[in-house]
Structures are given as C-alpha cells and as structure tokens.
Design a protein around this motif. Sequence first.
Motif, mmCIF file in Angstrom:
data_model
loop_
_atom_site.group_PDB
_atom_site.id
_atom_site.type_symbol
_atom_site.label_atom_id
_atom_site.label_comp_id
_atom_site.label_asym_id
_atom_site.label_seq_id
_atom_site.Cartn_x
_atom_site.Cartn_y
_atom_site.Cartn_z
ATOM 1 N N ALA A 107 20.112 -19.954 -16.681
ATOM 2 C CA ALA A 107 20.694 -21.042 -17.471
ATOM 3 C C ALA A 107 21.449 -22.020 -16.569
ATOM 4 O O ALA A 107 21.372 -23.239 -16.754
ATOM 5 C CB ALA A 107 21.621 -20.467 -18.539
ATOM 6 N N ALA A 108 22.176 -21.479 -15.592
ATOM 7 C CA ALA A 108 22.923 -22.337 -14.673
ATOM 8 C C ALA A 108 21.995 -23.208 -13.836
ATOM 9 O O ALA A 108 22.364 -24.329 -13.450
ATOM 10 C CB ALA A 108 23.798 -21.472 -13.758
ATOM 11 N N ALA A 109 20.789 -22.722 -13.570
ATOM 12 C CA ALA A 109 19.825 -23.471 -12.767
ATOM 13 C C ALA A 109 18.977 -24.416 -13.615
ATOM 14 O O ALA A 109 18.096 -25.107 -13.087
ATOM 15 C CB ALA A 109 18.922 -22.501 -12.013
ATOM 16 N N GLY A 110 19.225 -24.455 -14.927
ATOM 17 C CA GLY A 110 18.457 -25.319 -15.802
ATOM 18 C C GLY A 110 17.104 -24.761 -16.189
ATOM 19 O O GLY A 110 16.265 -25.484 -16.736
ATOM 20 N N MET A 111 16.896 -23.469 -15.949
ATOM 21 C CA MET A 111 15.640 -22.823 -16.305
ATOM 22 C C MET A 111 15.681 -22.374 -17.759
ATOM 23 O O MET A 111 16.688 -21.835 -18.225
ATOM 24 C CB MET A 111 15.421 -21.607 -15.398
ATOM 25 C CG MET A 111 14.205 -20.753 -15.727
ATOM 26 S SD MET A 111 12.634 -21.570 -15.390
ATOM 27 C CE MET A 111 12.773 -21.867 -13.618
ATOM 28 N N ARG A 112 14.608 -22.609 -18.501
ATOM 29 C CA ARG A 112 14.546 -22.110 -19.873
ATOM 30 C C ARG A 112 14.396 -20.595 -19.830
ATOM 31 O O ARG A 112 13.507 -20.056 -19.159
ATOM 32 C CB ARG A 112 13.366 -22.719 -20.623
ATOM 33 C CG ARG A 112 13.301 -22.266 -22.077
ATOM 34 C CD ARG A 112 12.051 -22.779 -22.774
ATOM 35 N NE ARG A 112 11.918 -22.183 -24.102
ATOM 36 C CZ ARG A 112 10.785 -22.092 -24.769
ATOM 37 N NH1 ARG A 112 9.664 -22.567 -24.244
ATOM 38 N NH2 ARG A 112 10.754 -21.529 -25.952
ATOM 39 N N ALA A 130 13.840 -10.413 -20.444
ATOM 40 C CA ALA A 130 14.029 -11.849 -20.648
ATOM 41 C C ALA A 130 12.848 -12.603 -20.073
ATOM 42 O O ALA A 130 12.330 -12.255 -19.006
ATOM 43 C CB ALA A 130 15.325 -12.321 -19.994
ATOM 44 N N ALA A 131 12.418 -13.642 -20.792
ATOM 45 C CA ALA A 131 11.317 -14.488 -20.341
ATOM 46 C C ALA A 131 11.877 -15.732 -19.664
ATOM 47 O O ALA A 131 12.808 -16.372 -20.178
ATOM 48 C CB ALA A 131 10.442 -14.884 -21.519
ATOM 49 N N LEU A 132 11.306 -16.069 -18.520
ATOM 50 C CA LEU A 132 11.601 -17.311 -17.822
ATOM 51 C C LEU A 132 10.407 -18.226 -18.040
ATOM 52 O O LEU A 132 9.269 -17.853 -17.757
ATOM 53 C CB LEU A 132 11.821 -17.060 -16.334
ATOM 54 C CG LEU A 132 12.920 -16.053 -15.982
ATOM 55 C CD1 LEU A 132 12.914 -15.753 -14.494
ATOM 56 C CD2 LEU A 132 14.279 -16.580 -16.412
ATOM 57 N N VAL A 133 10.670 -19.444 -18.536
ATOM 58 C CA VAL A 133 9.588 -20.314 -18.983
ATOM 59 C C VAL A 133 9.722 -21.683 -18.331
ATOM 60 O O VAL A 133 10.809 -22.265 -18.294
ATOM 61 C CB VAL A 133 9.610 -20.476 -20.519
ATOM 62 C CG1 VAL A 133 8.425 -21.307 -20.987
ATOM 63 C CG2 VAL A 133 9.620 -19.107 -21.202
ATOM 64 N N GLY A 134 8.607 -22.174 -17.822
ATOM 65 C CA GLY A 134 8.561 -23.525 -17.292
ATOM 66 C C GLY A 134 8.096 -23.562 -15.853
ATOM 67 O O GLY A 134 7.941 -22.525 -15.198
ATOM 68 N N PRO A 135 7.842 -24.772 -15.333
ATOM 69 C CA PRO A 135 7.470 -24.906 -13.929
ATOM 70 C C PRO A 135 8.530 -24.282 -13.027
ATOM 71 O O PRO A 135 9.726 -24.451 -13.260
ATOM 72 C CB PRO A 135 7.387 -26.422 -13.733
ATOM 73 C CG PRO A 135 7.158 -26.981 -15.100
ATOM 74 C CD PRO A 135 7.887 -26.064 -16.032
ATOM 75 N N GLY A 136 8.090 -23.531 -12.040
ATOM 76 C CA GLY A 136 9.027 -22.878 -11.137
ATOM 77 C C GLY A 136 9.497 -21.522 -11.594
ATOM 78 O O GLY A 136 10.319 -20.890 -10.922
ATOM 79 N N ALA A 137 8.988 -21.038 -12.746
ATOM 80 C CA ALA A 137 9.447 -19.737 -13.255
ATOM 81 C C ALA A 137 9.141 -18.614 -12.278
ATOM 82 O O ALA A 137 9.969 -17.720 -12.072
ATOM 83 C CB ALA A 137 8.794 -19.454 -14.614
ATOM 84 N N HIS A 138 7.960 -18.642 -11.663
ATOM 85 C CA HIS A 138 7.602 -17.575 -10.734
ATOM 86 C C HIS A 138 8.510 -17.566 -9.514
ATOM 87 O O HIS A 138 8.987 -16.510 -9.087
ATOM 88 C CB HIS A 138 6.138 -17.730 -10.285
ATOM 89 C CG HIS A 138 5.150 -17.384 -11.345
ATOM 90 N ND1 HIS A 138 4.815 -18.257 -12.359
ATOM 91 C CD2 HIS A 138 4.420 -16.262 -11.557
ATOM 92 C CE1 HIS A 138 3.927 -17.683 -13.145
ATOM 93 N NE2 HIS A 138 3.670 -16.478 -12.688
ATOM 94 N N GLU A 139 8.766 -18.752 -8.976
ATOM 95 C CA GLU A 139 9.605 -18.839 -7.799
ATOM 96 C C GLU A 139 11.042 -18.420 -8.110
ATOM 97 O O GLU A 139 11.690 -17.725 -7.310
ATOM 98 C CB GLU A 139 9.578 -20.267 -7.243
ATOM 99 C CG GLU A 139 8.242 -20.701 -6.687
ATOM 100 C CD GLU A 139 7.229 -21.071 -7.752
ATOM 101 O OE1 GLU A 139 6.047 -21.276 -7.405
ATOM 102 O OE2 GLU A 139 7.612 -21.168 -8.948
ATOM 103 N N PHE A 140 11.536 -18.830 -9.277
ATOM 104 C CA PHE A 140 12.900 -18.451 -9.648
ATOM 105 C C PHE A 140 13.005 -16.942 -9.841
ATOM 106 O O PHE A 140 13.967 -16.311 -9.382
ATOM 107 C CB PHE A 140 13.332 -19.180 -10.918
ATOM 108 C CG PHE A 140 14.789 -19.024 -11.225
ATOM 109 C CD1 PHE A 140 15.723 -19.858 -10.636
ATOM 110 C CD2 PHE A 140 15.240 -18.020 -12.072
ATOM 111 C CE1 PHE A 140 17.079 -19.711 -10.893
ATOM 112 C CE2 PHE A 140 16.587 -17.865 -12.340
ATOM 113 C CZ PHE A 140 17.515 -18.710 -11.744
ATOM 114 N N ALA A 141 12.018 -16.344 -10.499
ATOM 115 C CA ALA A 141 12.028 -14.900 -10.714
ATOM 116 C C ALA A 141 12.005 -14.161 -9.381
ATOM 117 O O ALA A 141 12.687 -13.145 -9.209
ATOM 118 C CB ALA A 141 10.842 -14.483 -11.574
ATOM 119 N N ALA A 142 11.215 -14.655 -8.436
ATOM 120 C CA ALA A 142 11.143 -14.001 -7.123
ATOM 121 C C ALA A 142 12.510 -13.959 -6.455
ATOM 122 O O ALA A 142 12.850 -12.988 -5.769
ATOM 123 C CB ALA A 142 10.133 -14.729 -6.235
#
Length: 337
Positions: free
Chosen positions: A204-209, A156-168
Amino acid sequence: MTGQSQQPLSGGGGNDHDGRSAVGSSAVLFPGQGSPPRDVAELIRRELPELADLLHDVAGADLFSRPEHSQRRLQLAIFGAMMCGWSRLGEMIRAGDLERAGGIEDPAFAAGHSLGEIAALVAAGSIDIESAVRLVHARGEAMEEALAGPARGAMAALVGPGAHEFAAGLLGGPGLWLANDNSSVQVVVSGTEEAIDDAIERAAAAGMRVVRMPMNGAGHSPLMASSLPRFEAALERTSFDPPSLPVYSGVTARPFTDPRRQLAASVTSTVRFREVLLDLRERGVRTFIDTGPGHTMASLAHKTLTGVVTVTVADIADRLAGGPEVAGRAIAVEGHA
C-alpha cells in the motif's frame, strides 16, 4: 456413477496427445478455490443429480450449508459446480456446437488451477468421478485441519504492472511465500498473519493494489505440510488412468507425469498458472475455454496472452442461443500483455 458427465474429452485440433504441438487448438481451464455460486446446490441437483447424490453420500447432508466456512464443504461445492460446466461443455462437443459457435476447435489440452487440477483429470478420463469426489473430500478435510493449526495465516493478492517484481522484493522476509503466479499482472503471496500484514502495508505504501484474500490460512506454502499425510493416503487409494489428452500440473507448468506426487506437491507449492498459460500458447493453443463457475480463468488468460480468444462455457451457450452478433460481443476477446 454413469452418464454423460463422466465421458472424457478426447484431444482435438490435431494434437497427438504428447503435448508437443496443436496449432490453432483450444484448451479447457478449470478454476481453483473461489466462491461457489449462490445457487450451487440447485445448480448441481438440476444439472447433475447423480453427482448431487454422490456428494451428499460422501460429505453428509450439511454439504451446502454455508460452504464458505468449511474447506471440506467449499471444495466439494466448487468441484461440483466445475463438473456442471464441464458437463455442459461435453454436450456441446458431442453435438458439434463448438464449431458452430465461431469455429472453436475441440479441446486438445486441459489445465486446472489448484483444486481445478482434479476436475481437469476427470475431464480427461484419468480419474473417475466417484474417486474424484472422495479425493476432493479428503483434500478439503486435510486442509481444514491444517488451516486450524500449523497453517493458520493469510494470503494477499498483488495486482497491477510490476506485481511480480514487487513480490520478489518481499519474499526474502521470514514467513512469506509466493502462492500463486496467476497472470502477468497478478500474484498471490501466502504466509503468517504477521508476514501478510507487513506485505500489505508495504504494498500500500508503494502504491501497489493489494487485496487480502478471504482464505484464513497460508495456502500453497510449506505451512500446509501437515495436511499431506492424509491427502497422500487418499491419493494412494485413487486409481489413475492415462489421460485422453495432456493435463497440466501447476507445480511444473507442464503436463502431468506423476499425478499422485504432483497433486500432493501442489498443496505446499506455488501454482505456476501464468507459466501454464504461456506454455499452452507456445504449443499452439489459441482459444481458452473457462468452465466456470465465474470467468476467472478466462480473465487470467486474457491478461497474460496476446493473439488468443478467451471464452466461458456460458459465453458459448449465449452465442448458440443468441446468434452471431451477440456472440461476437461475448467471446471475441483479444488478450494483451
């Protein structure tokens, strides 16, 4: 196989081939495993008929029959499309067209995303085209077997500002790994079905694309380890010559030093493409040329870097055919952080 498609690039922009500095130079980028063009069979047959024959000799008559349903067919089809883009770029370089298309320097570096690393090594003359086709075929077969068994999973791809931090924050959980660090606003995670389902739900719950990838397997993760023996055997059968210009490894985000080991490691390791782009920018690259198919590599560079131009081979062709005004709209794309 002979012909212009096999002629290696030579370093431009004043690069001394050790990869230290080439201020104002360009780099050529080769994409990874996306979707092949719908007309991929016609494209390769029209532009590189000898390569089309070779692909059929190695992979069989069913090569272009629904390639998206087979890693073996998919990887060869995309590799063939990349070689068509590189062949067109090579013709432009030999004709001096890059200078006419806005003062673009001949490439001083090459980099590929995942599968694209093999294409980049071909472009630099490190692997001959026939050996590369056999290597891609072996890689696809090995991965296809792994994805049907131990590597069954998802991405799954996480896209947008903060994607790196959210993935971590996700990666501490079991069965989940960072597969691709693609750009400043895109990462891809890989793992078991359960882990990816959980990651998608939390994002999705965090509003991340979040976008579930079409690949049915845990690519670029330790779950791919069962594919290594077959691929490593193919690598041992492949001869590697010194490249005519530095070619980047996505495992180290630096030029290849041991292509057999690093190509094998790439199957189970994170693709550090954002770091590749940053290092190229640090070494003086100001223009990034995407061979295609598509414009994914140009887009990743555009989203990661400042003060650079990103362009596809098709853009350059449009400029040469349509004049400076058309070309200005096509290729003068400023990157942003």
